[in-house]
Design a protein around this motif. Structure first.
Motif, PDB file in Angstrom:
ATOM      1  N   PHE A  84     -56.525 148.285  11.258  1.00  0.00           N
ATOM      2  CA  PHE A  84     -56.064 147.960  12.327  1.00  0.00           C
ATOM      3  C   PHE A  84     -56.807 148.099  14.019  1.00  0.00           C
ATOM      4  O   PHE A  84     -56.753 147.575  14.985  1.00  0.00           O
ATOM      5  CB  PHE A  84     -54.229 148.294  12.726  1.00  0.00           C
ATOM      6  CG  PHE A  84     -53.623 147.421  11.558  1.00  0.00           C
ATOM      7  CD1 PHE A  84     -53.361 145.831  11.703  1.00  0.00           C
ATOM      8  CD2 PHE A  84     -52.950 147.558  10.366  1.00  0.00           C
ATOM      9  CE1 PHE A  84     -52.477 145.072  10.767  1.00  0.00           C
ATOM     10  CE2 PHE A  84     -52.491 147.749   9.260  1.00  0.00           C
ATOM     11  CZ  PHE A  84     -51.938 145.898   9.757  1.00  0.00           C
ATOM     12  N   SER A  85     -57.411 149.424  13.747  1.00  0.00           N
ATOM     13  CA  SER A  85     -57.745 149.913  14.936  1.00  0.00           C
ATOM     14  C   SER A  85     -59.092 148.809  14.831  1.00  0.00           C
ATOM     15  O   SER A  85     -59.647 148.632  16.633  1.00  0.00           O
ATOM     16  CB  SER A  85     -58.415 151.271  14.735  1.00  0.00           C
ATOM     17  OG  SER A  85     -59.377 151.306  13.527  1.00  0.00           O
ATOM     18  N   ASN A  86     -59.539 148.215  13.991  1.00  0.00           N
ATOM     19  CA  ASN A  86     -61.269 147.263  14.188  1.00  0.00           C
ATOM     20  C   ASN A  86     -60.494 146.264  15.081  1.00  0.00           C
ATOM     21  O   ASN A  86     -61.319 145.729  15.355  1.00  0.00           O
ATOM     22  CB  ASN A  86     -61.740 147.465  12.831  1.00  0.00           C
ATOM     23  CG  ASN A  86     -62.252 149.451  12.286  1.00  0.00           C
ATOM     24  OD1 ASN A  86     -62.416 149.782  12.859  1.00  0.00           O
ATOM     25  ND2 ASN A  86     -62.560 149.001  11.329  1.00  0.00           N
ATOM     26  N   GLU A  94     -60.138 142.669  22.098  1.00  0.00           N
ATOM     27  CA  GLU A  94     -60.895 144.242  23.128  1.00  0.00           C
ATOM     28  C   GLU A  94     -62.392 143.221  23.519  1.00  0.00           C
ATOM     29  O   GLU A  94     -62.413 143.447  24.829  1.00  0.00           O
ATOM     30  CB  GLU A  94     -60.512 145.406  23.087  1.00  0.00           C
ATOM     31  CG  GLU A  94     -59.301 145.487  23.421  1.00  0.00           C
ATOM     32  CD  GLU A  94     -59.316 146.810  23.132  1.00  0.00           C
ATOM     33  OE1 GLU A  94     -59.945 148.033  22.730  1.00  0.00           O
ATOM     34  OE2 GLU A  94     -58.056 147.844  22.991  1.00  0.00           O
ATOM     35  N   HIS A  95     -63.225 143.397  22.422  1.00  0.00           N
ATOM     36  CA  HIS A  95     -64.151 142.990  22.823  1.00  0.00           C
ATOM     37  C   HIS A  95     -64.685 141.327  22.570  1.00  0.00           C
ATOM     38  O   HIS A  95     -65.617 141.586  23.264  1.00  0.00           O
ATOM     39  CB  HIS A  95     -65.064 143.649  21.802  1.00  0.00           C
ATOM     40  CG  HIS A  95     -66.428 143.100  21.558  1.00  0.00           C
ATOM     41  ND1 HIS A  95     -67.599 143.224  22.945  1.00  0.00           N
ATOM     42  CD2 HIS A  95     -66.903 141.781  20.918  1.00  0.00           C
ATOM     43  CE1 HIS A  95     -68.675 143.081  22.468  1.00  0.00           C
ATOM     44  NE2 HIS A  95     -68.952 142.728  21.313  1.00  0.00           N
ATOM     45  N   PHE A  96     -63.857 140.720  22.331  1.00  0.00           N
ATOM     46  CA  PHE A  96     -63.639 139.035  22.702  1.00  0.00           C
ATOM     47  C   PHE A  96     -63.203 138.742  24.115  1.00  0.00           C
ATOM     48  O   PHE A  96     -64.038 138.029  24.537  1.00  0.00           O
ATOM     49  CB  PHE A  96     -63.047 138.504  21.264  1.00  0.00           C
ATOM     50  CG  PHE A  96     -62.669 137.569  21.970  1.00  0.00           C
ATOM     51  CD1 PHE A  96     -63.649 136.120  21.378  1.00  0.00           C
ATOM     52  CD2 PHE A  96     -61.241 136.811  22.294  1.00  0.00           C
ATOM     53  CE1 PHE A  96     -63.748 135.072  21.387  1.00  0.00           C
ATOM     54  CE2 PHE A  96     -61.160 135.336  22.293  1.00  0.00           C
ATOM     55  CZ  PHE A  96     -62.232 134.282  22.002  1.00  0.00           C
ATOM     56  N   VAL A  97     -61.700 139.904  24.269  1.00  0.00           N
ATOM     57  CA  VAL A  97     -61.522 139.409  25.521  1.00  0.00           C
ATOM     58  C   VAL A  97     -62.289 139.906  26.478  1.00  0.00           C
ATOM     59  O   VAL A  97     -63.028 138.989  27.038  1.00  0.00           O
ATOM     60  CB  VAL A  97     -60.271 140.074  25.617  1.00  0.00           C
ATOM     61  CG1 VAL A  97     -59.984 140.142  26.947  1.00  0.00           C
ATOM     62  CG2 VAL A  97     -59.535 139.001  24.466  1.00  0.00           C
TER      63      VAL A  97
END
Length: 71
Positions: free
Chosen positions: A51-53, A59-62
Protein backbone atom coordinates in the motif's frame (compact mmCIF):
# COMPACT_ATOMS: atom_id res chain seq x y z
CA UNK A 1 -59.97 -16.12 27.16
CA UNK A 2 -60.00 -17.42 23.62
CA UNK A 3 -62.34 -20.20 22.48
CA UNK A 4 -60.75 -22.58 19.97
CA UNK A 5 -62.92 -25.05 18.04
CA UNK A 6 -61.96 -28.72 18.28
CA UNK A 7 -61.13 -29.02 14.54
CA UNK A 8 -58.55 -26.22 14.86
CA UNK A 9 -56.64 -27.92 17.68
CA UNK A 10 -54.82 -30.36 15.38
CA UNK A 11 -53.86 -27.71 12.80
CA UNK A 12 -50.26 -26.63 12.80
CA UNK A 13 -49.49 -22.97 13.04
CA UNK A 14 -48.13 -21.34 9.93
CA UNK A 15 -44.56 -20.18 10.35
CA UNK A 16 -43.43 -16.97 8.77
CA UNK A 17 -40.94 -17.56 5.99
CA UNK A 18 -38.21 -15.01 5.45
CA UNK A 19 -36.90 -14.79 1.93
CA UNK A 20 -33.63 -13.10 1.10
CA UNK A 21 -33.52 -11.82 -2.44
CA UNK A 22 -30.13 -11.51 -4.11
CA UNK A 23 -30.58 -8.91 -6.80
CA UNK A 24 -28.01 -9.21 -9.57
CA UNK A 25 -27.48 -5.44 -9.78
CA UNK A 26 -26.35 -5.37 -6.14
CA UNK A 27 -24.92 -8.86 -5.62
CA UNK A 28 -22.45 -9.03 -8.53
CA UNK A 29 -20.65 -5.71 -7.86
CA UNK A 30 -20.49 -6.53 -4.17
CA UNK A 31 -18.87 -9.90 -4.86
CA UNK A 32 -16.44 -8.33 -7.33
CA UNK A 33 -15.49 -5.60 -4.84
CA UNK A 34 -15.00 -8.08 -2.01
CA UNK A 35 -12.91 -10.28 -4.30
CA UNK A 36 -10.65 -7.34 -5.20
CA UNK A 37 -10.28 -6.40 -1.53
CA UNK A 38 -9.37 -9.96 -0.57
CA UNK A 39 -6.81 -10.11 -3.42
CA UNK A 40 -5.29 -6.81 -2.23
CA UNK A 41 -5.07 -8.13 1.33
CA UNK A 42 -3.37 -11.33 0.14
CA UNK A 43 -0.90 -9.30 -1.95
CA UNK A 44 -0.28 -7.10 1.10
CA UNK A 45 0.60 -10.20 3.13
CA UNK A 46 3.07 -11.28 0.44
CA UNK A 47 4.56 -7.84 -0.24
CA UNK A 48 4.90 -5.97 3.04
CA UNK A 49 4.86 -2.40 1.75
CA UNK A 50 2.29 -2.86 -1.03
CA UNK A 51 0.00 0.00 0.00
CA UNK A 52 2.90 2.39 0.55
CA UNK A 53 4.06 1.61 -3.01
CA UNK A 54 0.57 2.38 -4.32
CA UNK A 55 0.47 5.66 -2.37
CA UNK A 56 3.90 6.68 -3.68
CA UNK A 57 2.97 5.83 -7.27
CA UNK A 58 -0.28 7.84 -7.03
CA UNK A 59 1.60 10.83 -5.58
CA UNK A 60 4.18 10.57 -8.36
CA UNK A 61 1.41 10.40 -10.99
CA UNK A 62 -0.37 13.45 -9.56
CA UNK A 63 2.88 15.44 -9.39
CA UNK A 64 3.77 14.59 -13.00
CA UNK A 65 0.22 15.40 -14.12
CA UNK A 66 0.31 18.80 -12.39
CA UNK A 67 3.81 19.53 -13.74
CA UNK A 68 2.62 18.73 -17.27
CA UNK A 69 -0.02 21.47 -17.12
CA UNK A 70 2.20 23.97 -15.29
CA UNK A 71 4.72 23.98 -18.11
Amino acid sequence: MKIIPFKNLCKQKKQKNFLIFCIGNIFKPTVITLGILICMLVVNLIVGNFFSNIKTSIEHFVNSFVNFFVL
